[in-house]
Design a protein around this motif. Structure first.
Motif, mmCIF file in Angstrom:
data_model
loop_
_atom_site.group_PDB
_atom_site.id
_atom_site.type_symbol
_atom_site.label_atom_id
_atom_site.label_comp_id
_atom_site.label_asym_id
_atom_site.label_seq_id
_atom_site.Cartn_x
_atom_site.Cartn_y
_atom_site.Cartn_z
ATOM 1 N N ILE A 383 -2.100 -1.669 -8.952
ATOM 2 C CA ILE A 383 -1.412 -1.274 -10.174
ATOM 3 C C ILE A 383 -1.236 0.247 -10.229
ATOM 4 C CG2 ILE A 383 -1.453 -1.342 -12.694
ATOM 5 C CD1 ILE A 383 -1.009 -4.048 -11.405
ATOM 6 N N ASP A 384 -2.255 1.001 -9.782
ATOM 7 C CA ASP A 384 -2.154 2.465 -9.830
ATOM 8 C C ASP A 384 -0.967 2.964 -9.000
ATOM 9 O OD1 ASP A 384 -4.347 2.684 -11.471
ATOM 10 O OD2 ASP A 384 -5.776 2.953 -9.828
ATOM 11 N N SER A 385 -0.750 2.363 -7.827
ATOM 12 C CA SER A 385 0.370 2.789 -6.983
ATOM 13 C C SER A 385 1.719 2.549 -7.655
ATOM 14 C CB SER A 385 0.333 2.047 -5.643
ATOM 15 O OG SER A 385 -0.706 2.521 -4.812
ATOM 16 N N ILE A 386 1.815 1.498 -8.439
ATOM 17 C CA ILE A 386 3.076 1.171 -9.112
ATOM 18 C C ILE A 386 3.504 2.298 -10.054
ATOM 19 C CG2 ILE A 386 4.091 -0.391 -10.836
ATOM 20 C CD1 ILE A 386 2.615 -2.675 -9.470
ATOM 21 N N PHE A 387 2.528 3.024 -10.609
ATOM 22 C CA PHE A 387 2.841 4.082 -11.565
ATOM 23 C C PHE A 387 2.877 5.476 -10.938
ATOM 24 C CE2 PHE A 387 1.456 0.611 -14.279
ATOM 25 C CZ PHE A 387 2.369 0.669 -15.301
ATOM 26 N N LYS A 388 2.698 5.576 -9.618
ATOM 27 C CA LYS A 388 2.748 6.879 -8.955
ATOM 28 C C LYS A 388 4.187 7.249 -8.626
ATOM 29 C CE LYS A 388 -1.905 6.742 -6.955
ATOM 30 N NZ LYS A 388 -2.699 6.690 -5.697
ATOM 31 N N ILE A 393 1.067 3.160 -2.226
ATOM 32 C CA ILE A 393 1.119 2.384 -0.981
ATOM 33 C C ILE A 393 2.445 1.648 -0.821
ATOM 34 C CG2 ILE A 393 -1.392 2.080 -0.917
ATOM 35 C CD1 ILE A 393 -0.974 -0.771 -1.900
ATOM 36 N N TYR A 394 3.255 1.585 -1.892
ATOM 37 C CA TYR A 394 4.531 0.876 -1.818
ATOM 38 C C TYR A 394 5.699 1.803 -1.468
ATOM 39 C CZ TYR A 394 1.595 -2.495 -4.193
ATOM 40 O OH TYR A 394 0.558 -3.335 -4.529
ATOM 41 N N ARG A 460 0.532 -2.302 3.668
ATOM 42 C CA ARG A 460 0.545 -2.175 2.208
ATOM 43 C C ARG A 460 -0.150 -3.367 1.558
ATOM 44 N NH1 ARG A 460 5.781 0.031 3.233
ATOM 45 N NH2 ARG A 460 6.877 -1.916 2.808
ATOM 46 N N GLN A 461 -0.012 -4.561 2.146
ATOM 47 C CA GLN A 461 -0.729 -5.723 1.634
ATOM 48 C C GLN A 461 -2.236 -5.492 1.691
ATOM 49 O OE1 GLN A 461 1.741 -8.774 4.036
ATOM 50 N NE2 GLN A 461 0.686 -9.925 2.465
ATOM 51 N N VAL A 462 -2.710 -4.988 2.831
ATOM 52 C CA VAL A 462 -4.128 -4.726 2.986
ATOM 53 C C VAL A 462 -4.593 -3.681 1.962
ATOM 54 C CG1 VAL A 462 -5.900 -3.822 4.535
ATOM 55 C CG2 VAL A 462 -4.113 -5.340 5.422
#
Length: 470
Positions: A383-388, A393-394, A460-462
């Motif tokens: 979730i944190d990556s989604i808001f960066k 990681i995405y 990214r899955q890992v």
């Protein structure tokens, strides 16, 4: 969970951010009433009547096509809804995990424009309905009243929307059942059961109309399930959403078909409803007017969340609040009122036509989102990556998703049938729109194949599993 619900503020404080466990005050059963009550309204009634008016099906085949379409499309819609408790964030910002922080912007913009289009067209419908009930109220004044009503509901947010739909489920549900009873006992046409017949193109077109009606909810359906506790079963969220939406929509579609067949041919659908329901007509119109105002709050709510998602992508330090959501809601409301009151009728019609085209480009998004969530990531996201700002990681772009998305749009073009464009295949089969089926059938396996063979995506899955503590 009860105490949390009682202590939750009336005005929703969350916007696009993650809903923490202490604020998860939702109840699964509310999803049924939300999607049942919200779908008993004039627009689905008018849409359902097209099966017998435009595609010349008889009552039996029209009902079968409506049921098949809603039962099929409802599966996709409910699968999106089931993501809400697992993610705790709105559907559109979750798309960053599939497309990247910048790659998701196209889908966010398309969804936002679609919401605004539906909101603008519905306030026009509300204005005309209010004028029909009280002729002394001009349509322009009715438009403003309808917009303000939807605006108040949308600004207050989640809890108020659910409260209104719990009430609406009983009132509108009883109303439409009584309306059915009156129509069947006061049929005014001699060809109620014999008008029309079966034709494959018309049947497929009606199935597609019903299925696309359900798919249109996909971009914002999980916005209303994200307040459920994270331990709510996926199956519970799925079935309450699916049954509510499929049942409510089917009843409205069938009601429209029944009403236009119960009177002599050639009348406008809502006029047919008023005539077919006799002494109940004015009351039915009042109920439908209230339903339009309540349900249109969802379009305003979704439009504002899309705008916030778009702005926050670039202003990543901005923390949007309830005040931000309220201000943006008023701005969108005012702009839509100006367009609805002063623009020409042709402009409104063309704008709605554009919205229908946008549904075509949402189909491959639906396929990518569902494959990514249920097959590839199995619900585990960082979730944190989604808001960066850089997507964490995405990343900023996911080439695999963007390639599959572009292909998914391209393969639909020959099968499209929209007011702005009719593809050659659709024209050959008398206007049946099969683009959504083709888009799903091609995009889903293509995205899975591309993603499963990309080493960076597997990393990214890992990373997502490590971040989730799995």
């Amino acid at each position: 969970m009860t105490s949390a619900a009682n202590s939750a503020p009336l005005i929703e404080k969350h916007t696009i951010g993650y809903v923490p466990p202490q604020d998860r005050h939702g109840k699964v059963r509310d999803l049924f009433t939300l999607w049942f009550g919200g779908n008993i309204a004039p627009l689905p009634i008018v849409t359902g009547a097209l099966g017998v008016q435009l595609f010349h099906l008889n009552l039996v085949w029209g009902i079968v096509a409506i049921l098949v379409g809603h039962l099929l499309g409802g599966v996709l819609m409910a699968l999106h809804s089931a993501q809400g408790p697992q993610m705790g964030i709105p559907q559109m910002i979750q798309s960053r995990a599939q497309f990247g922080s910048l790659g998701a912007l196209l889908v966010v913009v398309i969804a936002g424009v679609m919401y605004i289009g539906f909101f603008a067209s519905n306030i026009v419908l509300a204005g005309k309905s209010l004028h029909g009930v009280v002729e002394t109220v001009p349509v322009s004044v009715g438009i403003v009243i309808g917009a303000l009503g939807s605006g108040i509901i949308g600004i207050i947010g989640y809890r108020f929307i659910h409260v209104l739909n719990r009430i609406g489920t009983w009132v509108l549900g009883i109303g439409i059942v009584v309306g059915f009873g009156y129509i069947f006992s006061h049929v005014q046409s001699d060809d109620f059961l014999t008008r029309g017949g079966f034709n494959l193109a018309g049947w497929l077109a009606t199935v597609s109309l019903a299925a696309l009606w359900q798919i249109a909810f996909a971009p914002y359906v999980s916005d209303y399930s994200r307040y459920l506790p994270a331990d709510v079963k996926v199956s519970s969220t799925f079935w309450t959403t699916y049954l509510g939406s499929a049942l409510g929509s089917s009843l409205s579609f069938i009601f429209g078909a029944v009403a236009v067949l119960a009177i002599p041919a050639g009348m406008d659908t809502m006029d047919a409803v008023k005539l077919a329901t006799g002494t109940l007509g004015p009351l039915m119109l009042v109920l439908f007017l209230l339903s339009v105002i309540s349900h249109n709050a969802l379009n305003l709510y979704g439009a504002v969340l899309s705008i916030i998602t778009l702005v926050q992508t670039f202003a990543y330090r901005w923390i949007p609040t309830a005040k931000s959501r309220a201000v943006l809601s008023l701005l969108v409301l005012a702009a839509c009122c100006v367009v609805a009151v002063f623009a020409s009728a042709d402009f409104i019609g063309h704008f709605v036509d554009m919205v229908l085209v946008l549904l075509v480009v949402l189909v491959p998004w639906t396929a990518i989102n569902l494959i990514d969530f249920y097959v590839i990531h199995k619900g585990d996201y960082d979730i944190d990556s989604i808001f960066k700002v850089d997507g964490g990681i995405y990343g900023r772009y996911n080439p695999q998703a963007l390639i599959a998305y572009a292909v998914g749009i391209a393969v639909q073009i020959p099968f499209m049938n929209t007011p702005l464009y009719v593809g050659p295949v659709s024209a050959h089969i008398n206007g049946a729109d099969l683009s959504w089926l083709v888009g799903l059938a091609i995009t889903s396996p293509l995205y899975w194949w591309l993603a499963s063979r990309d080493s960076a995506y597997r990393r990214r899955q890992v990373g997502a599993k490590l971040a989730a503590g799995v």
